[in-house]
Write an enzyme that holds these catalytic residues in place. Structure first.
Site, PDB file in Angstrom:
ATOM      1  N   THR A  73      17.830  -6.561 -35.743  1.00 16.03           N
ATOM      2  CA  THR A  73      18.753  -7.275 -36.633  1.00 16.03           C
ATOM      3  C   THR A  73      19.459  -8.418 -35.911  1.00 16.03           C
ATOM      4  O   THR A  73      19.680  -9.487 -36.497  1.00 16.03           O
ATOM      5  CB  THR A  73      19.785  -6.304 -37.242  1.00 16.03           C
ATOM      6  OG1 THR A  73      19.092  -5.311 -37.999  1.00 16.03           O
ATOM      7  CG2 THR A  73      20.744  -7.032 -38.172  1.00 16.03           C
TER       8      THR A  73
ATOM      9  N   GLU B 272      17.815   4.082 -41.674  1.00 17.04           N
ATOM     10  CA  GLU B 272      18.926   3.646 -40.829  1.00 17.04           C
ATOM     11  C   GLU B 272      20.162   3.311 -41.652  1.00 17.04           C
ATOM     12  O   GLU B 272      21.274   3.758 -41.351  1.00 17.04           O
ATOM     13  CB  GLU B 272      18.522   2.426 -39.996  1.00 17.04           C
ATOM     14  CG  GLU B 272      19.687   1.895 -39.158  1.00 17.04           C
ATOM     15  CD  GLU B 272      19.331   0.723 -38.288  1.00 17.04           C
ATOM     16  OE1 GLU B 272      20.175   0.366 -37.438  1.00 17.04           O
ATOM     17  OE2 GLU B 272      18.231   0.159 -38.444  1.00 17.04           O
TER      18      GLU B 272
ATOM     19  N   ILE C  73      14.886  -3.297 -40.801  1.00 17.09           N
ATOM     20  CA  ILE C  73      14.805  -4.440 -39.889  1.00 17.09           C
ATOM     21  C   ILE C  73      15.144  -3.939 -38.491  1.00 17.09           C
ATOM     22  O   ILE C  73      16.312  -3.700 -38.180  1.00 17.09           O
ATOM     23  CB  ILE C  73      15.755  -5.589 -40.286  1.00 17.09           C
ATOM     24  CG1 ILE C  73      15.416  -6.128 -41.675  1.00 17.09           C
ATOM     25  CG2 ILE C  73      15.680  -6.709 -39.244  1.00 17.09           C
ATOM     26  CD1 ILE C  73      16.303  -7.288 -42.119  1.00 17.09           C
ATOM     27  N   ASP C  74      14.139  -3.767 -37.671  1.00 16.68           N
ATOM     28  CA  ASP C  74      14.381  -3.442 -36.269  1.00 16.68           C
ATOM     29  C   ASP C  74      14.435  -4.766 -35.520  1.00 16.68           C
ATOM     30  O   ASP C  74      13.445  -5.489 -35.456  1.00 16.68           O
ATOM     31  CB  ASP C  74      13.269  -2.559 -35.719  1.00 16.68           C
ATOM     32  CG  ASP C  74      13.599  -2.060 -34.324  1.00 16.68           C
ATOM     33  OD1 ASP C  74      14.775  -1.726 -34.087  1.00 16.68           O
ATOM     34  OD2 ASP C  74      12.694  -2.004 -33.485  1.00 16.68           O
TER      35      ASP C  74
ATOM     36  N   ASP D 202      13.172   2.111 -40.600  1.00 15.34           N
ATOM     37  CA  ASP D 202      14.074   1.070 -40.108  1.00 15.34           C
ATOM     38  C   ASP D 202      13.678  -0.208 -40.828  1.00 15.34           C
ATOM     39  O   ASP D 202      12.616  -0.777 -40.552  1.00 15.34           O
ATOM     40  CB  ASP D 202      13.944   0.899 -38.596  1.00 15.34           C
ATOM     41  CG  ASP D 202      15.034  -0.006 -38.019  1.00 15.34           C
ATOM     42  OD1 ASP D 202      15.664  -0.749 -38.794  1.00 15.34           O
ATOM     43  OD2 ASP D 202      15.251   0.035 -36.794  1.00 15.34           O
TER      44      ASP D 202
ATOM     45  N   ASP E 279      13.984   3.793 -34.866  1.00 14.30           N
ATOM     46  CA  ASP E 279      13.504   2.701 -34.020  1.00 14.30           C
ATOM     47  C   ASP E 279      12.142   2.991 -33.413  1.00 14.30           C
ATOM     48  O   ASP E 279      11.367   2.056 -33.158  1.00 14.30           O
ATOM     49  CB  ASP E 279      14.487   2.452 -32.862  1.00 14.30           C
ATOM     50  CG  ASP E 279      15.860   1.995 -33.320  1.00 14.30           C
ATOM     51  OD1 ASP E 279      15.923   1.118 -34.184  1.00 14.30           O
ATOM     52  OD2 ASP E 279      16.861   2.521 -32.804  1.00 14.30           O
TER      53      ASP E 279
END
Length: 291
Positions: free
Chosen positions: A94, A69, A91-92, A89, A219
């Site tokens: 954020t 990402e 940190i899905d 990803d 995601d």
């Protein structure tokens, strides 16, 4: 398929290391950068964790490719080829991370010949590690997962997200979809704040369905496999075959529920991930502690 088991185990080990970085930063004040909207955020931790994950995997598997990402946000082309590719990803969730809302996940998928071979979703604060390998089932902290199998949509709890798109068409479509589902009626709608965890909740049977328009391949690539390996169904919002690049998805406990949802859910126009490779990199427009 067995040849990728070693890769999956290594990915899990890397995810565990990355979780420690996220937990260390979770309770601290974050410097926040905005991307496409005030709801589309990135922090230094997102960038640091992605670099850490990619660096570790590249050292172990130097010929593999990556879709990340934050790498895409920095201008890298988003291209999924037949080569072994890690879709990441860091940190899905954020916005959750920034606000210390305790649903923050690392999502790592691995695709070969454009087919996902395994997926890892680590809900960091909860210490819940979801994993699935194609043809080998889905697991939560090593325990097998099974979708609810519910076929009656009026008995379903549905998960979705508001999303980062805040133009009038996107907001109208989003609220209309919620209204249409509630009028069926379904039992309720929830939003956790991370697409990866949302979909994994369908795999646990805790939710019966999930839908969203406007998310990205990083995601949902991992969690889509988790749902399927738990016996659930993943399709496009138009009722057709799921395409991780289309930015549209329904994940459900059964095909009957997925198809019924597809009858009432509308999608607003959004560019495919593989048609708009540097969008995020052109959208960063402000840096200043969340403003």
């Amino acid at each position: 398929m067995a040849q990728w088991t070693e890769c999956m185990n290594f990915g899990i080990a890397v995810a565990r290391q990355a979780r420690e970085v996220i937990l260390d930063a979770f309770k601290t004040q974050k410097a926040v950068m905005l991307k496409s909207s005030p709801a589309d955020l990135v922090t230094e931790t997102d960038q640091r964790v992605e670099k850490m994950i990619i660096s570790a995997i590249r050292q172990k598997y130097p010929t593999h490719k990556f879709i990340g990402e934050e790498s895409v946000a920095a201008g890298e082309r988003l291209v999924l080829t037949d080569s072994p590719t890690w879709i990441i990803d860091p940190i899905d969730g954020t916005v959750n991370f920034v606000h210390r809302f305790p649903f923050v996940a690392i999502s790592i998928a691995f695709a070969v010949n454009q087919q996902t071979e395994f997926g890892i979703v680590y809900s960091c604060v909860e210490d819940k590690l979801y994993s699935a390998q194609r043809g080998k089932g889905a697991f939560l902290n090593g325990v097998p997962l099974y979708a609810s199998g519910q076929e009656d949509i009026t008995k379903c709890l549905v998960v979705t997200e508001i999303g980062a798109e805040r133009d009038d068409l996107a907001l109208t479509t989003m609220t209309t979809n919620i209204l249409n589902l509630l009028k069926i009626p379904i039992r309720g709608i929830r939003a956790v704040g991370t697409a990866a965890v949302d979909m994994c909740l369908v795999a646990t049977g805790g939710a019966d369905a999930y839908y969203h328009i406007g998310m990205h391949c990083w995601d949902i690539a991992a969690s889509a496999l988790v749902v399927r390996e738990a016996g659930g169904v993943v399709i496009d919002t138009n009722g057709g075959e799921f395409d991780m690049m289309s930015r549209k998805v329904i994940a459900a406990s059964s095909l009957a529920v997925a198809k019924r949802m597809a009858q009432v859910i509308q999608a607003f126009p959004c560019a495919r991930d593989d048609e708009n490779p540097t969008k995020a990199g052109n959208d960063v427009y402000n840096t200043a502690n969340g403003h």
